[in-house]
Design a protein around this motif. Structure first.
Motif, PDB file in Angstrom:
ATOM      1  N   ASN A  82       2.426   4.494   0.845  1.00  0.00           N
ATOM      2  CA  ASN A  82       2.563   5.412   1.989  1.00  0.00           C
ATOM      3  C   ASN A  82       1.862   4.950   3.255  1.00  0.00           C
ATOM      4  OD1 ASN A  82       4.032   7.268   0.353  1.00  0.00           O
ATOM      5  ND2 ASN A  82       2.105   8.070  -0.451  1.00  0.00           N
ATOM      6  N   ARG A  83       1.588   3.651   3.386  1.00  0.00           N
ATOM      7  CA  ARG A  83       1.014   3.140   4.625  1.00  0.00           C
ATOM      8  C   ARG A  83       1.227   1.631   4.684  1.00  0.00           C
ATOM      9  NH1 ARG A  83      -5.486   2.443   4.431  1.00  0.00           N
ATOM     10  NH2 ARG A  83      -4.890   1.051   6.126  1.00  0.00           N
ATOM     11  N   THR A  84       0.974   1.065   5.852  1.00  0.00           N
ATOM     12  CA  THR A  84       1.109  -0.379   6.033  1.00  0.00           C
ATOM     13  C   THR A  84      -0.227  -1.043   5.769  1.00  0.00           C
ATOM     14  OG1 THR A  84       2.836  -0.064   7.691  1.00  0.00           O
ATOM     15  CG2 THR A  84       1.733  -2.207   7.657  1.00  0.00           C
ATOM     16  N   THR A 106       0.843  -1.193   0.000  1.00  0.00           N
ATOM     17  CA  THR A 106       0.000   0.000   0.000  1.00  0.00           C
ATOM     18  C   THR A 106       0.878   1.242   0.000  1.00  0.00           C
ATOM     19  OG1 THR A 106      -1.548  -1.251   1.369  1.00  0.00           O
ATOM     20  CG2 THR A 106      -1.971   1.092   1.119  1.00  0.00           C
TER      21      THR A 106
END
Length: 388
Positions: free
Chosen positions: A184-186, A182
């Motif tokens: 810019n995120r987990t 994903t």
């Protein structure tokens, strides 16, 4: 914006006969903008059932950076600003536990690296990869780790888990590695839908089909027909107990008794499916009783393409194009649509935190071992879970 009402675009690489796309279509939240595969019969099945044709393309032709960038610009433009998912299952034969030497003699494992390069060029919001569990074993770890590093360097949070697809309602003990990335995120994984006490069963999905004999045509459904077995095969099956029974000692080829006596192997060969539980993994060879536990629970025959397709959770009217054997190859190589739908809903919902993520094993910074497959018999004995 409420994620549940956001329309997503997606591209499906190595799209096969349409298992992933069928699942995403079932969410009513994803719009296809591109699909590609190098298998003409799989593409014909995809087009006939989903209403849009994949490009017949060997993705190795996109190894050149300029070609890759031009391809990515064209595909991304079709998304028209929608959130974008890239999904794919690069050919897994080189990672399978059945391949005894490192790598793939045909060089097709390069496709895994190319997929990573295409993902970086395309820069989707979410990347999803489905492959065999042994993708993260020692044999193929370098390829997996290279892909993960590429995505991380491009700004993606990346996680990989080994799943038993039965946890998502698929009537199979189908163990697969799923990688989510994903931007810019987990990422998070979907909620477990079934535990071993309520796994979907063979009877739930194929118990209603009319009985047929070996090789007998079915006028109501051309997919519901088996191989025309040899008389010797039918005689073996007649001696296998119904509803989950295994080949008795002394029945069938003597070599099977020798291997069973020496190392306990091949106990599933000529075995029957059990009505009351999930099937084993449906493979490209599932039409053949000598290739595993693929005989009908009661009838003295192997599996039909319709039965295999239903156990893979394809719609009951799905038509598989191509020669007889090729239909089974398409089915065995597919992502189960029901599992794809669960991931699609989770992605479209914004990947919320869930109480219990699907999966048996989180892949960290080292391989799971020489082969995850050696753990599978014990997992099955424990009801489809990694630990008691």
């Amino acid at each position: 914006m409420n994620q549940s009402h956001t329309e997503w675009a997606y591209a499906d690489l190595f799209s096969g006969c349409g298992g992933m796309s069928a699942g995403l279509a079932a969410t009513d939240r994803f719009v296809p903008v591109y699909a590609a595969d190098n298998d003409k019969w799989a593409n014909a099945t995809y087009a006939a059932n989903l209403g849009h044709a994949p490009e017949q393309l060997d993705l190795l032709t996109l190894q050149d950076e300029d070609l890759r960038v031009a391809w990515a610009e064209q595909v991304r433009a079709r998304a028209q600003g929608k959130p974008f998912l890239l999904t794919g299952g690069p050919p897994c034969q080189g990672f399978s536990s059945h391949v005894k030497v490192r790598g793939d003699r045909k060089g097709r494992n390069q496709l895994f690296s190319v997929f990573g390069d295409l993902a970086v060029a395309l820069r989707p919001d979410v990347v999803m990869i489905e492959n065999v569990a042994d993708l993260v074993s020692s044999r193929s770890w370098d390829l997996f780790d290279e892909l993960r590093s590429k995505l991380r360097e491009a700004g993606y949070g990346v996680r990989a888990r080994i799943l038993n697809m039965a946890q998502l309602g698929v009537p199979q003990e189908r163990f697969r590695t799923v990688v989510l990335a994903t931007l810019n995120r987990t990422p998070t994984f979907p909620q477990v839908r079934c535990d071993p006490s309520n796994f979907s069963t063979v009877k739930d999905w194929i118990g209603h089909l009319p009985p047929i004999a070996s090789g007998e045509p079915n006028p109501a459904d051309p997919m519901h027909v088996t191989s025309r077995h040899r008389a010797s095969t039918i005689e073996i099956l007649r001696q296998v107990p119904q509803d989950g029974g295994s080949r008795p000692a002394g029945v069938g080829p003597e070599c099977l008794d020798r291997t069973r006596g020496s190392h306990g192997g091949y106990t599933d060969v000529y075995g029957r499916l059990a009505w009351s539980g999930p099937a084993p993994t449906i493979t490209a060879r599932c039409r053949t009783p000598s290739c595993g536990r693929f005989a009908h629970p009661e009838q003295d025959r192997g599996m039909t393409a319709r039965e295999a397709g239903l156990l893979q959770t394809f719609p009951a009217d799905w038509q598989f194009a191509g020669p007889f054997d090729d239909r089974y190859k398409q089915i065995g190589n597919a992502v189960p649509p029901l599992a794809a739908q669960a991931f699609g809903d989770h992605i479209a919902d914004g990947m919320p935190e869930v109480a219990s993520e699907v999966g048996l094993f989180e892949v960290e910074d080292k391989p799971v071992g020489s082969s995850f497959s050696v753990l599978i018999p014990g997992i099955r004995r424990r009801g489809g879970v990694l630990n008691p």
